[in-house]
Design a protein around this motif. Structure first.
Motif, PDB file in Angstrom:
ATOM      1  N   SER A  16       0.901   4.528  -5.744  1.00  0.00           N
ATOM      2  CA  SER A  16      -0.054   3.595  -4.909  1.00  0.00           C
ATOM      3  C   SER A  16      -0.492   4.219  -3.565  1.00  0.00           C
ATOM      4  O   SER A  16      -1.736   4.043  -3.281  1.00  0.00           O
ATOM      5  CB  SER A  16       0.544   2.123  -4.820  1.00  0.00           C
ATOM      6  OG  SER A  16       1.574   2.174  -4.127  1.00  0.00           O
ATOM      7  N   TRP A  17       0.552   4.794  -2.796  1.00  0.00           N
ATOM      8  CA  TRP A  17       0.143   5.439  -1.507  1.00  0.00           C
ATOM      9  C   TRP A  17      -0.808   6.594  -1.758  1.00  0.00           C
ATOM     10  O   TRP A  17      -1.624   6.854  -0.836  1.00  0.00           O
ATOM     11  CB  TRP A  17       1.317   5.559  -0.508  1.00  0.00           C
ATOM     12  CG  TRP A  17       1.836   4.461   0.123  1.00  0.00           C
ATOM     13  CD1 TRP A  17       2.733   3.553  -0.242  1.00  0.00           C
ATOM     14  CD2 TRP A  17       1.205   4.252   1.319  1.00  0.00           C
ATOM     15  NE1 TRP A  17       2.926   2.555   0.911  1.00  0.00           N
ATOM     16  CE2 TRP A  17       1.897   2.814   1.653  1.00  0.00           C
ATOM     17  CE3 TRP A  17       0.131   4.458   1.982  1.00  0.00           C
ATOM     18  CZ2 TRP A  17       1.610   2.045   3.093  1.00  0.00           C
ATOM     19  CZ3 TRP A  17      -0.244   3.803   3.005  1.00  0.00           C
ATOM     20  CH2 TRP A  17       0.383   2.596   3.721  1.00  0.00           C
ATOM     21  N   MET A  18      -0.416   7.324  -2.792  1.00  0.00           N
ATOM     22  CA  MET A  18      -1.291   8.605  -2.886  1.00  0.00           C
ATOM     23  C   MET A  18      -2.623   8.188  -3.326  1.00  0.00           C
ATOM     24  O   MET A  18      -3.682   8.963  -2.789  1.00  0.00           O
ATOM     25  CB  MET A  18      -0.737   9.433  -3.878  1.00  0.00           C
ATOM     26  CG  MET A  18      -1.593  10.606  -4.361  1.00  0.00           C
ATOM     27  SD  MET A  18      -0.683  11.493  -5.803  1.00  0.00           S
ATOM     28  CE  MET A  18      -1.345  10.488  -7.139  1.00  0.00           C
ATOM     29  N   VAL A  19      -2.899   7.163  -3.950  1.00  0.00           N
ATOM     30  CA  VAL A  19      -4.175   6.628  -4.212  1.00  0.00           C
ATOM     31  C   VAL A  19      -4.874   6.017  -3.142  1.00  0.00           C
ATOM     32  O   VAL A  19      -6.123   6.494  -2.591  1.00  0.00           O
ATOM     33  CB  VAL A  19      -4.203   5.679  -5.442  1.00  0.00           C
ATOM     34  CG1 VAL A  19      -5.529   4.993  -5.477  1.00  0.00           C
ATOM     35  CG2 VAL A  19      -3.877   6.210  -6.647  1.00  0.00           C
ATOM     36  N   PHE A  20      -4.141   5.484  -2.323  1.00  0.00           N
ATOM     37  CA  PHE A  20      -4.563   4.647  -0.948  1.00  0.00           C
ATOM     38  C   PHE A  20      -5.186   5.816  -0.103  1.00  0.00           C
ATOM     39  O   PHE A  20      -6.085   5.691   0.433  1.00  0.00           O
ATOM     40  CB  PHE A  20      -3.472   3.664  -0.482  1.00  0.00           C
ATOM     41  CG  PHE A  20      -4.015   3.411   0.835  1.00  0.00           C
ATOM     42  CD1 PHE A  20      -4.753   2.136   0.855  1.00  0.00           C
ATOM     43  CD2 PHE A  20      -3.525   3.776   1.960  1.00  0.00           C
ATOM     44  CE1 PHE A  20      -5.315   1.731   2.042  1.00  0.00           C
ATOM     45  CE2 PHE A  20      -3.873   3.196   3.395  1.00  0.00           C
ATOM     46  CZ  PHE A  20      -4.793   2.089   3.324  1.00  0.00           C
ATOM     47  N   LEU A  21      -4.340   6.699   0.275  1.00  0.00           N
ATOM     48  CA  LEU A  21      -4.403   7.831   0.939  1.00  0.00           C
ATOM     49  C   LEU A  21      -5.503   8.823   0.518  1.00  0.00           C
ATOM     50  O   LEU A  21      -6.101   9.612   1.352  1.00  0.00           O
ATOM     51  CB  LEU A  21      -3.124   8.685   1.447  1.00  0.00           C
ATOM     52  CG  LEU A  21      -2.258   7.655   2.163  1.00  0.00           C
ATOM     53  CD1 LEU A  21      -0.813   8.377   2.548  1.00  0.00           C
ATOM     54  CD2 LEU A  21      -2.937   7.270   3.504  1.00  0.00           C
ATOM     55  N   THR A  22      -5.959   8.632  -0.723  1.00  0.00           N
ATOM     56  CA  THR A  22      -6.776   9.593  -1.280  1.00  0.00           C
ATOM     57  C   THR A  22      -8.388   9.299  -1.195  1.00  0.00           C
ATOM     58  O   THR A  22      -9.245   9.771  -0.715  1.00  0.00           O
ATOM     59  CB  THR A  22      -6.552   9.948  -2.628  1.00  0.00           C
ATOM     60  OG1 THR A  22      -5.144  10.677  -2.744  1.00  0.00           O
ATOM     61  CG2 THR A  22      -7.491  11.120  -3.141  1.00  0.00           C
ATOM     62  N   PHE A  23      -8.413   7.847  -1.507  1.00  0.00           N
ATOM     63  CA  PHE A  23      -9.786   7.221  -1.643  1.00  0.00           C
ATOM     64  C   PHE A  23     -10.018   6.351  -0.477  1.00  0.00           C
ATOM     65  O   PHE A  23     -11.298   6.441  -0.310  1.00  0.00           O
ATOM     66  CB  PHE A  23      -9.838   6.266  -3.072  1.00  0.00           C
ATOM     67  CG  PHE A  23      -9.700   7.166  -4.208  1.00  0.00           C
ATOM     68  CD1 PHE A  23     -10.620   8.091  -4.700  1.00  0.00           C
ATOM     69  CD2 PHE A  23      -8.399   6.966  -4.966  1.00  0.00           C
ATOM     70  CE1 PHE A  23     -10.459   8.931  -5.837  1.00  0.00           C
ATOM     71  CE2 PHE A  23      -8.478   7.753  -6.104  1.00  0.00           C
ATOM     72  CZ  PHE A  23      -9.326   8.733  -6.690  1.00  0.00           C
ATOM     73  N   VAL A  24      -9.182   5.896   0.139  1.00  0.00           N
ATOM     74  CA  VAL A  24      -9.569   4.897   1.126  1.00  0.00           C
ATOM     75  C   VAL A  24     -10.213   5.379   2.513  1.00  0.00           C
ATOM     76  O   VAL A  24     -11.394   5.063   3.039  1.00  0.00           O
ATOM     77  CB  VAL A  24      -8.801   3.712   1.514  1.00  0.00           C
ATOM     78  CG1 VAL A  24      -9.076   2.848   2.688  1.00  0.00           C
ATOM     79  CG2 VAL A  24      -8.404   2.811   0.282  1.00  0.00           C
ATOM     80  N   PRO A  25      -9.456   6.495   2.934  1.00  0.00           N
ATOM     81  CA  PRO A  25     -10.042   7.095   4.508  1.00  0.00           C
ATOM     82  C   PRO A  25     -11.417   7.769   4.152  1.00  0.00           C
ATOM     83  O   PRO A  25     -12.313   7.360   5.180  1.00  0.00           O
ATOM     84  CB  PRO A  25      -8.841   8.138   4.486  1.00  0.00           C
ATOM     85  CG  PRO A  25      -7.736   7.289   4.035  1.00  0.00           C
ATOM     86  CD  PRO A  25      -8.077   7.026   2.800  1.00  0.00           C
ATOM     87  N   PRO A  26     -11.667   8.401   3.083  1.00  0.00           N
ATOM     88  CA  PRO A  26     -13.155   8.867   3.104  1.00  0.00           C
ATOM     89  C   PRO A  26     -14.279   7.842   3.004  1.00  0.00           C
ATOM     90  O   PRO A  26     -15.259   7.845   3.810  1.00  0.00           O
ATOM     91  CB  PRO A  26     -13.314   9.619   1.746  1.00  0.00           C
ATOM     92  CG  PRO A  26     -11.871  10.211   1.751  1.00  0.00           C
ATOM     93  CD  PRO A  26     -10.923   8.773   2.301  1.00  0.00           C
ATOM     94  N   LYS A  27     -13.801   6.484   2.447  1.00  0.00           N
ATOM     95  CA  LYS A  27     -14.729   5.561   2.494  1.00  0.00           C
ATOM     96  C   LYS A  27     -14.972   4.777   3.586  1.00  0.00           C
ATOM     97  O   LYS A  27     -16.112   4.365   3.948  1.00  0.00           O
ATOM     98  CB  LYS A  27     -14.419   4.521   1.355  1.00  0.00           C
ATOM     99  CG  LYS A  27     -14.372   4.927  -0.101  1.00  0.00           C
ATOM    100  CD  LYS A  27     -14.053   3.889  -1.035  1.00  0.00           C
ATOM    101  CE  LYS A  27     -14.080   4.343  -2.597  1.00  0.00           C
ATOM    102  NZ  LYS A  27     -15.495   4.133  -3.097  1.00  0.00           N
ATOM    103  N   ILE A  28     -14.082   4.763   4.364  1.00  0.00           N
ATOM    104  CA  ILE A  28     -14.076   4.226   5.628  1.00  0.00           C
ATOM    105  C   ILE A  28     -14.782   4.957   6.735  1.00  0.00           C
ATOM    106  O   ILE A  28     -15.310   4.580   7.507  1.00  0.00           O
ATOM    107  CB  ILE A  28     -12.558   3.847   6.226  1.00  0.00           C
ATOM    108  CG1 ILE A  28     -11.869   2.506   5.506  1.00  0.00           C
ATOM    109  CG2 ILE A  28     -12.525   3.404   7.741  1.00  0.00           C
ATOM    110  CD1 ILE A  28     -10.371   2.457   5.673  1.00  0.00           C
TER     111      ILE A  28
END
Length: 55
Positions: A16-28
């Protein structure tokens, strides 16, 4: 006691952290501010007096 077995929960946490750190920062970081500031010219002449028609 199965809840003390860290094997499945650790993998779920890491995934879940890998998914969070992969997809969320570029979107933000893709968001832009609607009113971006424009740097003003630093050589503006501030020596002019104001024209006060009621004074």
């Amino acid at each position: 006691m199965p809840q003390l077995n860290p094997t499945p929960w650790l993998m779920i946490l890491l995934f879940s952290w890998m998914v969070f750190l992969t997809f969320v920062p570029p979107k933000i970081l893709a968001h832009t501010l609607p009113n971006e500031s424009v740097p003003q010219d630093s050589k503006t002449d501030l020596a002019h007096s104001w024209n006060w028609p009621w004074y």
